[in-house]
Design a protein around this motif. Structure first.
Motif, PDB file in Angstrom:
ATOM      1  N   UNK A 147      46.596 -13.789  45.024  1.00  0.00           N
ATOM      2  CA  UNK A 147      46.890 -12.437  44.572  1.00  0.00           C
ATOM      3  C   UNK A 147      46.767 -11.483  45.763  1.00  0.00           C
ATOM      4  N   UNK A 148      47.884 -11.022  46.270  1.00  0.00           N
ATOM      5  CA  UNK A 148      47.911 -10.125  47.422  1.00  0.00           C
ATOM      6  C   UNK A 148      47.397  -8.744  47.009  1.00  0.00           C
ATOM      7  N   UNK A 149      46.310  -8.257  47.597  1.00  0.00           N
ATOM      8  CA  UNK A 149      45.802  -6.933  47.217  1.00  0.00           C
ATOM      9  C   UNK A 149      46.782  -5.805  47.506  1.00  0.00           C
ATOM     10  N   UNK A 150      47.706  -6.009  48.429  1.00  0.00           N
ATOM     11  CA  UNK A 150      48.711  -4.980  48.714  1.00  0.00           C
ATOM     12  C   UNK A 150      49.600  -4.715  47.501  1.00  0.00           C
ATOM     13  N   UNK A 151      49.734  -5.725  46.628  1.00  0.00           N
ATOM     14  CA  UNK A 151      50.599  -5.561  45.459  1.00  0.00           C
ATOM     15  C   UNK A 151      50.029  -4.576  44.442  1.00  0.00           C
ATOM     16  N   UNK A 210      56.091   0.632  46.305  1.00  0.00           N
ATOM     17  CA  UNK A 210      56.487  -0.472  45.423  1.00  0.00           C
ATOM     18  C   UNK A 210      55.341  -0.852  44.494  1.00  0.00           C
ATOM     19  N   UNK A 211      54.107  -0.785  44.983  1.00  0.00           N
ATOM     20  CA  UNK A 211      52.971  -1.112  44.127  1.00  0.00           C
ATOM     21  C   UNK A 211      52.838  -0.099  42.994  1.00  0.00           C
ATOM     22  N   UNK A 212      53.118   1.176  43.282  1.00  0.00           N
ATOM     23  CA  UNK A 212      53.058   2.201  42.234  1.00  0.00           C
ATOM     24  C   UNK A 212      54.158   1.989  41.197  1.00  0.00           C
ATOM     25  N   UNK A 213      55.344   1.616  41.656  1.00  0.00           N
ATOM     26  CA  UNK A 213      56.426   1.325  40.720  1.00  0.00           C
ATOM     27  C   UNK A 213      56.044   0.143  39.838  1.00  0.00           C
ATOM     28  N   UNK A 214      55.443  -0.870  40.447  1.00  0.00           N
ATOM     29  CA  UNK A 214      55.079  -2.091  39.719  1.00  0.00           C
ATOM     30  C   UNK A 214      53.986  -1.833  38.690  1.00  0.00           C
ATOM     31  N   UNK A 215      52.989  -1.057  39.062  1.00  0.00           N
ATOM     32  CA  UNK A 215      51.834  -0.878  38.177  1.00  0.00           C
ATOM     33  C   UNK A 215      52.002   0.269  37.192  1.00  0.00           C
TER      34      UNK A 215
END
Length: 353
Positions: free
Chosen positions: A191-195, A202-207
């Motif tokens: 699990x990449x913490x950057x995600x 991109x992490x904000x879009x994902x979460x």
């Protein structure tokens, strides 16, 4: 005999479709971070490639941005070796000093390392684990920055990357399917913490953004975003082909003297290049706007303007020389290139002028 998990079957089928008909007898090289998407891709490739008479290799890239990243990369390479990948290697890259933000710098370093590995091993193709969810995120990010049709087209399932075919077999596979496939195969993804780091767009879009859209519009929104990318990609490819034809074909002969802007509607000149060098204003004006701006963008790159620095603003300024001519001076492109309009054509200005 236990039944094959549907998620495993879906990933394997996607890989088989991508590899069927692939030219060249070199191995296929999987770029694997150890995350669920690329790990499921790697496991499927290890199964499918030998059955198609092809060797599979794996490269994992250590960006050296997190504590223990070297150990993670070594573990992925060690697993790959036991899974039958040849080669199975970890490559460390230097991200510092590269242009763009941290995401862009890491991506540039990663793809450079993968291309170098592909060339080193004579690979027939590179494979990456981008999923349907990644495609939906890409479309949303493109919308947010006003990227236009090329951005909305998302990630193509196949593209040329510095002479190496890059395949994305999982663009019709969901992220949940890759996680389920890993669980079914007894694989533990990293699990990449950057995600989940909110400092990354991109992490904000994902979460935050995608879950909000699913709650508001239903789960089909992800499929719809990905389908939008496919439809726009097809239209973009057609327009690009028209622009390429116009740019590689000589312009029709015109009477001497300044060329008039206009051209008959619905008629497309044979081409835009003139014997003296540069592009015919009259021929450009006769093109549909979507084709003309693509011609100008491609021509600017041909002149030496760096793609990363060439923006919509530059292309709009070139277009104004054709469609909004008021005697304005040169248009300045990245790399110190100056384009002028004179005697009915666009050409590069004399650097000493």
């Amino acid at each position: 005999m236990a039944a094959l998990a549907p998620s495993v079957a879906a990933v394997r089928l996607a890989v088989r479709r991508a590899l069927t008909g692939l030219v060249g007898d070199g191995p296929v090289l999987v770029g694997c971070s150890g995350g669920a998407d690329s790990l499921a891709l790697a496991a499927a490739t290890a199964f499918v490639a030998p059955r198609l008479g092809r060797r599979a290799g794996l490269v994992t890239v250590d960006h050296a941005l997190q504590a223990g990243s070297d150990q993670r990369a070594a573990a992925v390479a060690a697993w790959a070796a036991t899974a039958g990948f040849t080669p199975a290697e970890a490559v460390r890259v230097d991200v510092d000093g590269r242009p763009g933000g941290p995401e862009a710098a890491a991506r540039q370093a990663r793809y450079q390392a993968l291309v170098e590995a592909a060339r080193r091993h004579g690979a027939a193709a590179l494979l990456t684990g981008h999923t349907r969810d990644d495609q939906a995120e890409t479309v949303l990010l493109a919308l947010a920055r006003g990227a236009g049709p090329r951005g909305l087209a998302g990630m193509p399932p196949r593209r040329d990357l510095s002479g190496v075919p890059l395949l994305r077999p999982l663009l019709d596979v969901t992220r949940e399917q890759t996680r389920t496939a890993c669980a079914a195969l007894g694989l533990t993804p990293w699990e990449d913490p950057h995600n989940t780091d909110p400092s990354y767009a991109r992490a904000r879009v994902r979460s935050d953004v995608l879950p909000a859209l699913v709650r508001a519009l239903g789960p089909a929104v992800l499929d719809n975003l990905a389908r939008t990318a496919r439809l726009v990609a097809a239209d973009t490819a057609a327009l690009d082909a028209l622009a390429a034809d116009a740019l590689t074909t000589p312009a029709p002969a015109v009477p001497a003297g300044p060329a008039a802007v206009g051209g008959a509607r619905g008629q497309t000149p044979a081409g835009v290049r003139v014997p003296e060098g540069g592009l015919s204003v009259e021929a450009l004006a006769g093109l549909a706007p979507a084709v003309r701006t693509r011609v100008l963008h491609a021509w600017a790159r041909e002149l030496g303007a760096a793609p990363a620095a060439l923006s919509h603003r530059h292309v709009a300024a070139l277009d104004a020389l054709v469609t909004d001519w008021r005697g304005q001076g040169a248009t300045h492109l990245p790399g110190g290139i100056r384009v002028v309009r004179s005697a009915g054509r666009l050409s590069v200005a004399d650097p000493l002028a």
